[in-house]
Design a protein around this motif. Structure first.
Motif, PDB file in Angstrom:
ATOM      1  N   ASN A 129      19.392  80.876  57.675  1.00  0.00           N
ATOM      2  CA  ASN A 129      18.026  81.402  57.648  1.00  0.00           C
ATOM      3  C   ASN A 129      17.987  82.851  58.126  1.00  0.00           C
ATOM      4  OD1 ASN A 129      15.233  81.423  57.353  1.00  0.00           O
ATOM      5  ND2 ASN A 129      14.894  80.701  59.445  1.00  0.00           N
ATOM      6  N   PRO A 130      18.619  83.767  57.390  1.00  0.00           N
ATOM      7  CA  PRO A 130      18.652  85.160  57.831  1.00  0.00           C
ATOM      8  C   PRO A 130      17.297  85.830  57.682  1.00  0.00           C
ATOM      9  CG  PRO A 130      19.567  85.000  55.639  1.00  0.00           C
ATOM     10  CD  PRO A 130      19.271  83.586  56.087  1.00  0.00           C
ATOM     11  N   SER A 131      17.027  86.801  58.553  1.00  0.00           N
ATOM     12  CA  SER A 131      15.765  87.539  58.479  1.00  0.00           C
ATOM     13  C   SER A 131      15.753  88.519  57.316  1.00  0.00           C
ATOM     14  CB  SER A 131      15.541  88.310  59.786  1.00  0.00           C
ATOM     15  OG  SER A 131      16.494  89.359  59.912  1.00  0.00           O
ATOM     16  N   GLY A 132      16.932  88.894  56.841  1.00  0.00           N
ATOM     17  CA  GLY A 132      17.035  89.932  55.813  1.00  0.00           C
ATOM     18  C   GLY A 132      17.251  91.310  56.392  1.00  0.00           C
ATOM     19  N   LEU A 133      17.205  91.412  57.733  1.00  0.00           N
ATOM     20  CA  LEU A 133      17.350  92.724  58.387  1.00  0.00           C
ATOM     21  C   LEU A 133      18.730  93.322  58.147  1.00  0.00           C
ATOM     22  CD1 LEU A 133      16.228  94.932  60.226  1.00  0.00           C
ATOM     23  CD2 LEU A 133      17.005  93.587  62.193  1.00  0.00           C
ATOM     24  N   ASP A 134      19.777  92.503  58.245  1.00  0.00           N
ATOM     25  CA  ASP A 134      21.132  93.017  58.038  1.00  0.00           C
ATOM     26  C   ASP A 134      21.282  93.583  56.633  1.00  0.00           C
ATOM     27  OD1 ASP A 134      21.649  92.148  60.579  1.00  0.00           O
ATOM     28  OD2 ASP A 134      23.407  90.958  60.049  1.00  0.00           O
ATOM     29  N   ALA A 135      20.873  92.794  55.639  1.00  0.00           N
ATOM     30  CA  ALA A 135      21.009  93.233  54.256  1.00  0.00           C
ATOM     31  C   ALA A 135      20.211  94.508  54.007  1.00  0.00           C
ATOM     32  CB  ALA A 135      20.555  92.131  53.312  1.00  0.00           C
ATOM     33  N   LYS A 136      18.974  94.525  54.482  1.00  0.00           N
ATOM     34  CA  LYS A 136      18.108  95.686  54.264  1.00  0.00           C
ATOM     35  C   LYS A 136      18.708  96.949  54.889  1.00  0.00           C
ATOM     36  CE  LYS A 136      14.282  95.582  52.781  1.00  0.00           C
ATOM     37  NZ  LYS A 136      13.684  95.844  51.450  1.00  0.00           N
ATOM     38  N   THR A 137      19.231  96.823  56.111  1.00  0.00           N
ATOM     39  CA  THR A 137      19.760  97.993  56.807  1.00  0.00           C
ATOM     40  C   THR A 137      21.085  98.446  56.207  1.00  0.00           C
ATOM     41  OG1 THR A 137      18.755  97.080  58.816  1.00  0.00           O
ATOM     42  CG2 THR A 137      20.147  98.997  59.087  1.00  0.00           C
ATOM     43  N   CYS A 138      21.923  97.488  55.803  1.00  0.00           N
ATOM     44  CA  CYS A 138      23.189  97.852  55.175  1.00  0.00           C
ATOM     45  C   CYS A 138      22.991  98.463  53.785  1.00  0.00           C
ATOM     46  CB  CYS A 138      24.108  96.631  55.085  1.00  0.00           C
ATOM     47  SG  CYS A 138      24.755  96.074  56.672  1.00  0.00           S
ATOM     48  N   LEU A 139      21.829  98.235  53.196  1.00  0.00           N
ATOM     49  CA  LEU A 139      21.507  98.841  51.903  1.00  0.00           C
ATOM     50  C   LEU A 139      20.796 100.186  52.051  1.00  0.00           C
ATOM     51  CD1 LEU A 139      20.251  95.676  50.006  1.00  0.00           C
ATOM     52  CD2 LEU A 139      22.157  97.126  49.291  1.00  0.00           C
ATOM     53  N   SER A 140      20.414 100.521  53.280  1.00  0.00           N
ATOM     54  CA  SER A 140      19.568 101.696  53.511  1.00  0.00           C
ATOM     55  C   SER A 140      20.362 102.885  54.043  1.00  0.00           C
ATOM     56  CB  SER A 140      18.468 101.337  54.512  1.00  0.00           C
ATOM     57  OG  SER A 140      17.665 102.470  54.813  1.00  0.00           O
ATOM     58  N   ASP A 141      19.853 104.076  53.774  1.00  0.00           N
ATOM     59  CA  ASP A 141      20.389 105.291  54.387  1.00  0.00           C
ATOM     60  C   ASP A 141      19.535 105.742  55.559  1.00  0.00           C
ATOM     61  OD1 ASP A 141      22.546 105.508  52.640  1.00  0.00           O
ATOM     62  OD2 ASP A 141      21.376 106.613  51.157  1.00  0.00           O
ATOM     63  N   GLU A 142      18.461 105.014  55.828  1.00  0.00           N
ATOM     64  CA  GLU A 142      17.552 105.363  56.914  1.00  0.00           C
ATOM     65  C   GLU A 142      17.396 104.189  57.867  1.00  0.00           C
ATOM     66  OE1 GLU A 142      14.063 108.008  55.551  1.00  0.00           O
ATOM     67  OE2 GLU A 142      14.449 106.699  53.833  1.00  0.00           O
ATOM     68  N   ALA A 143      16.954 104.498  59.088  1.00  0.00           N
ATOM     69  CA  ALA A 143      16.683 103.440  60.058  1.00  0.00           C
ATOM     70  C   ALA A 143      15.577 102.535  59.520  1.00  0.00           C
ATOM     71  CB  ALA A 143      16.277 104.041  61.397  1.00  0.00           C
ATOM     72  N   ILE A 144      15.628 101.272  59.928  1.00  0.00           N
ATOM     73  CA  ILE A 144      14.708 100.252  59.437  1.00  0.00           C
ATOM     74  C   ILE A 144      13.931  99.647  60.598  1.00  0.00           C
ATOM     75  CG2 ILE A 144      14.549  97.959  58.382  1.00  0.00           C
ATOM     76  CD1 ILE A 144      15.232 100.021  56.334  1.00  0.00           C
ATOM     77  N   LYS A 145      12.616  99.493  60.394  1.00  0.00           N
ATOM     78  CA  LYS A 145      11.779  98.722  61.319  1.00  0.00           C
ATOM     79  C   LYS A 145      11.394  97.439  60.610  1.00  0.00           C
ATOM     80  CE  LYS A 145       7.285  98.829  63.705  1.00  0.00           C
ATOM     81  NZ  LYS A 145       6.080  99.655  63.975  1.00  0.00           N
ATOM     82  N   PHE A 146      11.563  96.312  61.300  1.00  0.00           N
ATOM     83  CA  PHE A 146      11.284  95.018  60.703  1.00  0.00           C
ATOM     84  C   PHE A 146      10.369  94.209  61.612  1.00  0.00           C
ATOM     85  CE2 PHE A 146      12.621  90.444  60.613  1.00  0.00           C
ATOM     86  CZ  PHE A 146      12.021  90.116  59.408  1.00  0.00           C
ATOM     87  N   ILE A 147       9.322  93.633  61.018  1.00  0.00           N
ATOM     88  CA  ILE A 147       8.446  92.704  61.733  1.00  0.00           C
ATOM     89  C   ILE A 147       8.387  91.420  60.910  1.00  0.00           C
ATOM     90  CG2 ILE A 147       6.160  92.266  62.685  1.00  0.00           C
ATOM     91  CD1 ILE A 147       5.755  95.277  62.876  1.00  0.00           C
ATOM     92  N   ARG A 148       8.710  90.320  61.538  1.00  0.00           N
ATOM     93  CA  ARG A 148       8.766  89.037  60.846  1.00  0.00           C
ATOM     94  C   ARG A 148       7.412  88.698  60.214  1.00  0.00           C
ATOM     95  NH1 ARG A 148      11.161  83.487  63.573  1.00  0.00           N
ATOM     96  NH2 ARG A 148      11.327  82.291  61.655  1.00  0.00           N
ATOM     97  N   ASN A 149       7.457  88.210  58.997  1.00  0.00           N
ATOM     98  CA  ASN A 149       6.276  87.828  58.207  1.00  0.00           C
ATOM     99  C   ASN A 149       5.412  89.022  57.787  1.00  0.00           C
ATOM    100  OD1 ASN A 149       6.938  85.081  58.403  1.00  0.00           O
ATOM    101  ND2 ASN A 149       5.858  84.884  60.349  1.00  0.00           N
TER     102      ASN A 149
END
Length: 291
Positions: A129-149
């Motif tokens: 049940n991954p949040s998707g944060l790892d994938a999103k950040t590894c795909l990004s060239d910029e810092a990522i802010k994540f809030i669940r839901n």
């Protein structure tokens, strides 16, 4: 079809928001573009066999299934500088590189939306049940802010500062750490709320380029995470070493019970000094990231 397919990706590290992100507070993660993974796909004499326990093979099969290519006679070679189970997004980075190598090998176009969808498929098998944060950040060239839901947004980082990352040498245990927090029930709530406030304070300080306030938020966050019981003796030791050698702030990063610590410093010289001291005091490896 090419004679070789190549896919690349990079790592990530969480700056703030460990554990509190599960309860609706923001997490901030940084792509580590210099810590890379490369996957090469080449022809083989026999079809590749599916191995569910291997995120790399799972990702390759997700891509092959999407392209409707059964019984693919291919073999892979992975080259990675991302340590496994250290909170640096190893499985997501490997999945991204693997999927890109498949599409490159078969000379098929791959848009970011399809890539992210396939990576998340592989991550679900790897992490349930991954949040998707790892994938999103590894795909990004910029810092990522994540809030669940709520979702993701990008953050600009232009600080003229440095982040030192140190590997404790101990595998992280995210699932065990999450369960440890859950078991504390109401006792954990004030600590989690405090961590959420610190993530907000860190984001504001980062926007203001106030390194001192960023460091203070990091220090306080580590102390709360340690109070939650998700840090480790080695992480605590390395955090203290970084603080003793003029880091503006230092904390554990990721799920905890192992993994990495991070330290914020002003200059390249200070970063090199802190990294040297951390390795002297037991860090398995260190990296320096320009912020």
């Amino acid at each position: 079809m090419k004679s070789i397919g190549i896919g690349k990706s990079h790592s990530k590290i969480i700056l703030m928001g460990e554990h509190s992100v599960v309860y609706g507070f923001p997490a901030i993660a940084l792509p580590l573009k210099n810590i890379e993974v490369t996957c090469q796909l080449t022809p083989a004499d026999q079809p590749l066999k599916m191995t569910i326990a291997d995120p790399l093979v799972t990702a390759i099969f997700a891509a092959l299934e999407y392209l409707e290519i059964p019984q693919a006679q291919v073999q892979y070679k992975i080259t990675s500088s991302v340590p496994q189970r250290r909170g640096m997004g190893s499985s997501a980075a490997v999945a991204i590189a693997a999927i890109r190598s498949v599409f490159d090998y078969y000379d098929k176009p791959l848009d970011n939306q399809t890539l992210e969808m396939l990576v998340n498929q592989a991550e679900i098998i790897a992490h349930t049940n991954p949040s998707g944060l790892d994938a999103k950040t590894c795909l990004s060239d910029e810092a990522i802010k994540f809030i669940r839901n709520i979702g993701f947004s990008t953050l600009e980082v232009d600080l003229d500062a440095y982040l030192v990352i140190a590997d404790t040498g101990i595998h992280g245990h995210t699932r065990e750490a999450v369960e440890k927090v859950e078991a504390q029930e109401e006792k954990a709530l004030p600590l989690l709320h405090g961590l959420g406030q610190l993530a907000d304070a860190f984001e504001e300080a980062m926007a203001d380029k106030n390194l001192e306030r960023m460091g203070q938020a990091m220090n306080h966050a580590h102390d709360l995470l340690d109070e939650l019981g998700v840090s480790s003796l080695q992480a605590n030791h390395l955090v203290q070493v970084a603080r003793d050698h003029q880091a503006l702030g230092a904390k554990m990063s990721g799920g905890g019970l192992g993994g990495c610590i991070i330290a914020l410093v002003e200059t390249k010289e200070e970063a090199e000094h802190v990294a040297q001291q951390l390795e002297k005091e037991g860090a398995l490896n260190t990296w320096i990231e320009n912020l």
